[in-house]
Scaffold this motif. Structure first.
Motif, short mmCIF file in Angstrom:
data_model
loop_
_atom_site.label_atom_id
_atom_site.label_comp_id
_atom_site.label_asym_id
_atom_site.label_seq_id
_atom_site.Cartn_x
_atom_site.Cartn_y
_atom_site.Cartn_z
N TYR A 170 -3.32 -0.72 -1.08
CA TYR A 170 -3.21 -2.09 -1.55
C TYR A 170 -4.58 -2.52 -2.07
O TYR A 170 -5.55 -2.58 -1.31
CB TYR A 170 -2.76 -3.02 -0.42
CG TYR A 170 -1.45 -2.60 0.20
CD1 TYR A 170 -0.26 -3.17 -0.21
CD2 TYR A 170 -1.40 -1.59 1.18
CE1 TYR A 170 0.96 -2.77 0.34
CE2 TYR A 170 -0.20 -1.19 1.73
CZ TYR A 170 0.98 -1.78 1.31
OH TYR A 170 2.17 -1.38 1.85
N HIS A 192 -6.77 -5.08 -2.83
CA HIS A 192 -7.05 -6.51 -2.61
C HIS A 192 -8.11 -7.00 -3.58
O HIS A 192 -8.03 -8.10 -4.11
CB HIS A 192 -7.51 -6.72 -1.17
CG HIS A 192 -7.84 -8.13 -0.82
ND1 HIS A 192 -6.99 -8.93 -0.10
CD2 HIS A 192 -8.92 -8.90 -1.11
CE1 HIS A 192 -7.54 -10.12 0.05
NE2 HIS A 192 -8.72 -10.12 -0.55
N TRP A 197 5.70 -7.41 6.00
CA TRP A 197 4.54 -7.74 5.19
C TRP A 197 3.31 -6.94 5.59
O TRP A 197 3.15 -6.52 6.73
CB TRP A 197 4.20 -9.23 5.33
CG TRP A 197 5.36 -10.15 5.15
CD1 TRP A 197 5.96 -10.93 6.10
CD2 TRP A 197 6.07 -10.40 3.92
NE1 TRP A 197 6.98 -11.64 5.55
CE2 TRP A 197 7.08 -11.34 4.22
CE3 TRP A 197 5.95 -9.93 2.62
CZ2 TRP A 197 7.97 -11.81 3.26
CZ3 TRP A 197 6.82 -10.39 1.66
CH2 TRP A 197 7.81 -11.32 1.97
N LYS A 248 -4.06 -12.37 1.25
CA LYS A 248 -3.02 -11.88 0.36
C LYS A 248 -1.89 -11.25 1.17
O LYS A 248 -2.12 -10.50 2.12
CB LYS A 248 -3.60 -10.87 -0.63
CG LYS A 248 -4.62 -11.50 -1.57
CD LYS A 248 -5.14 -10.54 -2.63
CE LYS A 248 -6.14 -11.24 -3.55
NZ LYS A 248 -6.66 -10.35 -4.60
N TRP A 298 1.49 -8.90 1.00
CA TRP A 298 2.13 -7.86 0.20
C TRP A 298 3.49 -7.52 0.79
O TRP A 298 3.66 -7.48 2.01
CB TRP A 298 1.27 -6.59 0.20
CG TRP A 298 -0.16 -6.82 -0.17
CD1 TRP A 298 -1.15 -7.31 0.65
CD2 TRP A 298 -0.79 -6.58 -1.44
NE1 TRP A 298 -2.34 -7.39 -0.02
CE2 TRP A 298 -2.16 -6.94 -1.30
CE3 TRP A 298 -0.34 -6.08 -2.65
CZ2 TRP A 298 -3.07 -6.82 -2.33
CZ3 TRP A 298 -1.25 -5.95 -3.69
CH2 TRP A 298 -2.59 -6.32 -3.54
N ASP A 299 4.46 -7.27 -0.09
CA ASP A 299 5.77 -6.81 0.34
C ASP A 299 5.63 -5.36 0.81
O ASP A 299 5.31 -4.48 0.01
CB ASP A 299 6.77 -6.91 -0.81
CG ASP A 299 8.19 -6.62 -0.37
OD1 ASP A 299 8.39 -5.68 0.41
OD2 ASP A 299 9.11 -7.32 -0.84
N ARG A 300 5.88 -5.12 2.09
CA ARG A 300 5.65 -3.78 2.63
C ARG A 300 6.62 -2.76 2.03
O ARG A 300 6.27 -1.58 1.87
CB ARG A 300 5.79 -3.81 4.15
CG ARG A 300 5.42 -2.50 4.83
CD ARG A 300 5.32 -2.64 6.32
NE ARG A 300 5.07 -1.36 6.96
CZ ARG A 300 4.94 -1.18 8.26
NH1 ARG A 300 5.02 -2.21 9.07
NH2 ARG A 300 4.72 0.02 8.76
N LYS A 336 4.19 -4.54 -3.56
CA LYS A 336 3.77 -5.52 -4.56
C LYS A 336 3.22 -6.78 -3.89
O LYS A 336 3.65 -7.18 -2.83
CB LYS A 336 4.94 -5.87 -5.47
CG LYS A 336 5.37 -4.70 -6.34
CD LYS A 336 6.41 -5.12 -7.37
CE LYS A 336 6.77 -3.95 -8.28
NZ LYS A 336 7.78 -4.33 -9.29
N LEU A 337 2.25 -7.40 -4.57
CA LEU A 337 1.66 -8.64 -4.08
C LEU A 337 2.71 -9.74 -4.14
O LEU A 337 3.30 -10.00 -5.19
CB LEU A 337 0.44 -9.02 -4.93
CG LEU A 337 -0.28 -10.31 -4.54
CD1 LEU A 337 -0.86 -10.21 -3.13
CD2 LEU A 337 -1.39 -10.63 -5.55
N TRP A 338 2.95 -10.39 -3.00
CA TRP A 338 3.98 -11.42 -2.92
C TRP A 338 3.40 -12.82 -3.06
O TRP A 338 3.93 -13.66 -3.74
CB TRP A 338 4.72 -11.28 -1.59
CG TRP A 338 5.91 -12.19 -1.47
CD1 TRP A 338 5.97 -13.42 -0.85
CD2 TRP A 338 7.22 -11.96 -1.99
NE1 TRP A 338 7.21 -13.95 -0.94
CE2 TRP A 338 8.01 -13.08 -1.64
CE3 TRP A 338 7.80 -10.93 -2.71
CZ2 TRP A 338 9.36 -13.18 -1.99
CZ3 TRP A 338 9.14 -11.03 -3.06
CH2 TRP A 338 9.90 -12.13 -2.70
#
Length: 386
Positions: free
Chosen positions: A276, A278, A291, A302, A304-306, A310-312
């Motif tokens: 990820y 960041h 997450w 931040k 993220w959808d685990r 993707k950044l949520w």
């Protein structure tokens, strides 16, 4: 003659002036329902006896218990005259609060009475991280210092049982420690450590001995990958390491100064499973079933959808680097952020609307900037005459 310490009274570069103005503007924001403390926050842990409380290590030389619901901050453990860098709860039945300190010692207090207890002396530089453990029924404390040493202590007697050092003597200042929940037993712990170099090391620890684990890649070797003494998946310092949980595969999660947080797969010999980005230094990572949460020097949290990586959503609030997630920062604030999908979606919509409004306002400013002051005055006169 009195001397001012106000940075506004001294020469400032454009960059430093911009940073100061940004922090001043953000210091009053209410994002995350901030609880404001009077000194910098250097470490935080959950209260093992209360889901609504946390323990905070402060630069003012104390440990503070904070109730997130009532915002009560009155329970304070005092004694050190130097910043407290780390905190842990352990001892008999969790009756002791431990704190690593810049004065090179580890302090302790009775959790209920707040009376100062045993002090553990041995590090030659400040203590960066501490965790509690049990070995053969004995309560132990494990500490990592800026002196590149890991020490194991008997909490009851204060005796230092072991001092762990890398075989190459190249290990740098310790950053974090974690116990492997799958490989540790009642008689032998498997400890994982990270430091200011990019290497992640593993160790066997018993009451009578310790050893560094050099072959960490049995699974990787079976896949025809070269053996390695340490886990090397980052380019530079690794600030945070944690295991994802005993009910899962207990993969290893990391946060690094190279700008990434990673999931290192146990099944694949601790090689990178997910990464990820960041951005900037990533100071912390937390994981739930849905997450992945990262926080770093860019001052944002931040989410993220685990499942997809993707950044949520991005939560903005702190103005210094810094489940409902709880985030802390050296800006002296504690903030809480909702992780429910409905709450996250609402926050994301509000953030997008705010960004669109700011973009529209900037566009209007640009349009105004197309005319000189004289042309704008002339246009105003024409409008008035009409």
């Amino acid at each position: 003659m009195s001397r001012s310490t106000d940075p506004g009274h001294f020469f400032q570069t454009d960059a430093s002036e911009s940073t100061r103005a940004r922090r001043a503007a953000k210091s009053g924001n209410k994002n995350g329902d901030p609880i404001i403390l009077q000194s910098k926050i250097l470490n935080v842990i959950a209260d093992p006896f209360s889901p609504t409380s946390i323990y905070i290590a402060e630069s003012a030389g104390c440990v503070r218990k904070l109730n997130l619901e009532t915002k009560d901050t009155k329970t304070v453990y005092r004694g050190p005259t130097a910043p407290v860098t780390s905190v842990a709860i352990g001892g008999h039945g969790g009756d002791t609060v431990f704190a690593g300190c810049w004065d090179k010692d580890i302090w302790s207090w009775n959790r209920d009475s707040r009376a100062v207890g045993q002090r553990y002396k041995g590090h030659s530089d400040f203590v960066k991280v501490i965790i509690c453990a049990r070995l053969e029924g004995k309560n132990c404390l494990i500490s990592g210092g800026a002196d590149a040493k890991i020490m194991v202590w008997d909490t009851a007697t204060g005796e230092r049982l072991h001092t762990l050092r890398d075989k190459t003597d190249t290990m740098m200042a310790l950053q974090d420690l974690a116990l492997d929940p799958e490989e540790s037993t009642a008689s032998e712990l498997v400890l994982v450590s990270s430091s200011s170099d990019p290497q992640i090391r593993r160790w066997h620890i018993s009451l009578s001995s310790w050893s560094q684990i050099y072959d960490t890649t049995q699974a990787a070797t079976s896949q025809n990958k070269p053996a390695r003494d340490t886990i090397l998946e980052h380019e530079t310092s690794v600030y945070t390491i944690l295991f994802s949980g005993e009910d899962e595969d207990s993969d290893l999660w990391t946060a690094s100064a190279d700008g990434t947080a990673k999931c290192l797969s146990r099944a694949k010999g601790w090689s990178t499973e997910d990464s990820y980005t960041h951005g900037d230094y990533v100071r912390a990572v937390a994981v739930t079933s849905d997450w992945v949460i990262t926080a770093g020097r860019d001052e944002d949290v931040k989410v993220w959808d685990r499942a997809t990586g993707k950044l949520w959503h991005v939560y903005e609030g702190h103005y210094e680097e810094g489940y409902e997630v709880v985030s802390v920062s050296i800006d002296g604030t504690v903030r809480t952020w909702d992780l429910g999908k409905a709450d996250l979606e609402k926050a994301r919509i509000e953030r997008e609307a705010k960004q669109k409004g700011e973009a529209k306002e900037e566009k209007i400013k640009l349009k105004k900037g197309l005319m000189t002051e004289e042309e704008e005055a002339e246009l105003a006169d024409l409008m008035d005459s009409d």
